[in-house]
Design a protein around this motif. Structure first.
Motif, PDB file in Angstrom:
ATOM      1  N   ALA A  28       0.822  -1.210   0.000  1.00 25.00           N
ATOM      2  CA  ALA A  28       0.000   0.000   0.000  1.00 25.00           C
ATOM      3  C   ALA A  28       0.861   1.268   0.000  1.00 25.00           C
ATOM      4  CB  ALA A  28      -0.931  -0.007   1.203  1.00 25.00           C
ATOM      5  N   THR A  29       1.945   1.275   0.749  1.00 26.06           N
ATOM      6  CA  THR A  29       2.801   2.465   0.826  1.00 26.06           C
ATOM      7  C   THR A  29       3.470   2.731  -0.510  1.00 26.06           C
ATOM      8  OG1 THR A  29       3.208   2.034   3.162  1.00 26.06           O
ATOM      9  CG2 THR A  29       4.740   3.515   2.045  1.00 26.06           C
ATOM     10  N   LEU A  30       4.037   1.701  -1.125  1.00 27.31           N
ATOM     11  CA  LEU A  30       4.692   1.862  -2.421  1.00 27.31           C
ATOM     12  C   LEU A  30       3.688   2.312  -3.475  1.00 27.31           C
ATOM     13  CD1 LEU A  30       7.497   0.624  -4.152  1.00 27.31           C
ATOM     14  CD2 LEU A  30       5.479  -0.448  -5.127  1.00 27.31           C
ATOM     15  N   ALA A  31       2.521   1.700  -3.492  1.00 25.29           N
ATOM     16  CA  ALA A  31       1.500   2.063  -4.474  1.00 25.29           C
ATOM     17  C   ALA A  31       1.065   3.511  -4.287  1.00 25.29           C
ATOM     18  CB  ALA A  31       0.308   1.127  -4.371  1.00 25.29           C
ATOM     19  N   ALA A  32       0.859   3.934  -3.049  1.00 25.10           N
ATOM     20  CA  ALA A  32       0.446   5.317  -2.786  1.00 25.10           C
ATOM     21  C   ALA A  32       1.510   6.297  -3.248  1.00 25.10           C
ATOM     22  CB  ALA A  32       0.153   5.503  -1.300  1.00 25.10           C
ATOM     23  N   ARG A  33       2.765   5.983  -2.991  1.00 25.80           N
ATOM     24  CA  ARG A  33       3.852   6.868  -3.417  1.00 25.80           C
ATOM     25  C   ARG A  33       3.935   6.946  -4.940  1.00 25.80           C
ATOM     26  NH1 ARG A  33      10.077   6.088  -3.359  1.00 25.80           N
ATOM     27  NH2 ARG A  33      10.709   8.197  -3.870  1.00 25.80           N
ATOM     28  N   ALA A  34       3.838   5.803  -5.589  1.00 21.57           N
ATOM     29  CA  ALA A  34       3.907   5.765  -7.054  1.00 21.57           C
ATOM     30  C   ALA A  34       2.753   6.542  -7.681  1.00 21.57           C
ATOM     31  CB  ALA A  34       3.908   4.321  -7.544  1.00 21.57           C
ATOM     32  N   LEU A  35       1.560   6.374  -7.143  1.00 20.99           N
ATOM     33  CA  LEU A  35       0.407   7.095  -7.673  1.00 20.99           C
ATOM     34  C   LEU A  35       0.545   8.601  -7.417  1.00 20.99           C
ATOM     35  CD1 LEU A  35      -2.395   4.590  -6.606  1.00 20.99           C
ATOM     36  CD2 LEU A  35      -1.455   4.930  -8.907  1.00 20.99           C
ATOM     37  N   ALA A  36       1.114   8.964  -6.276  1.00 15.94           N
ATOM     38  CA  ALA A  36       1.291  10.375  -5.936  1.00 15.94           C
ATOM     39  C   ALA A  36       2.259  11.086  -6.879  1.00 15.94           C
ATOM     40  CB  ALA A  36       1.778  10.514  -4.493  1.00 15.94           C
ATOM     41  N   VAL A  37       3.230  10.351  -7.425  1.00 18.58           N
ATOM     42  CA  VAL A  37       4.200  10.993  -8.327  1.00 18.58           C
ATOM     43  C   VAL A  37       3.829  10.836  -9.799  1.00 18.58           C
ATOM     44  CG1 VAL A  37       6.118  10.876  -6.692  1.00 18.58           C
ATOM     45  CG2 VAL A  37       5.803   9.018  -8.340  1.00 18.58           C
TER      46      VAL A  37
END
Length: 66
Positions: A28-37
């Motif tokens: 979830a953390t990696l996905a959120a970061r990737a989507l945020a950028v």
């Protein structure tokens, strides 16, 4: 360079490239970061060709994020 860092660099150049990332460690953390950028989707390994094709088709249909 991580996939999220690459997505961030691509977005710094322009916003016209749909980005789909794939990771064997997606959470979830990696996905959120990737989507945020600027990534449109984050796929988790293992996956099959159909999953990749569906994701890429969706990204190309949707275009780039706002």
């Amino acid at each position: 360079m991580t996939g999220s860092q690459l997505a961030e660099q691509i977005r710094a150049i322009g916003n016209d490239v749909p980005i789909v990332l794939m990771s064997g460690y997606a959470g979830a953390t990696l996905a959120a970061r990737a989507l945020a950028v600027g990534a449109m989707e984050v796929l988790s390994k293992p996956l099959v060709a159909r999953d990749i094709a569906h994701s890429l088709e969706g990204a190309l249909r949707r275009g780039t994020p706002p």
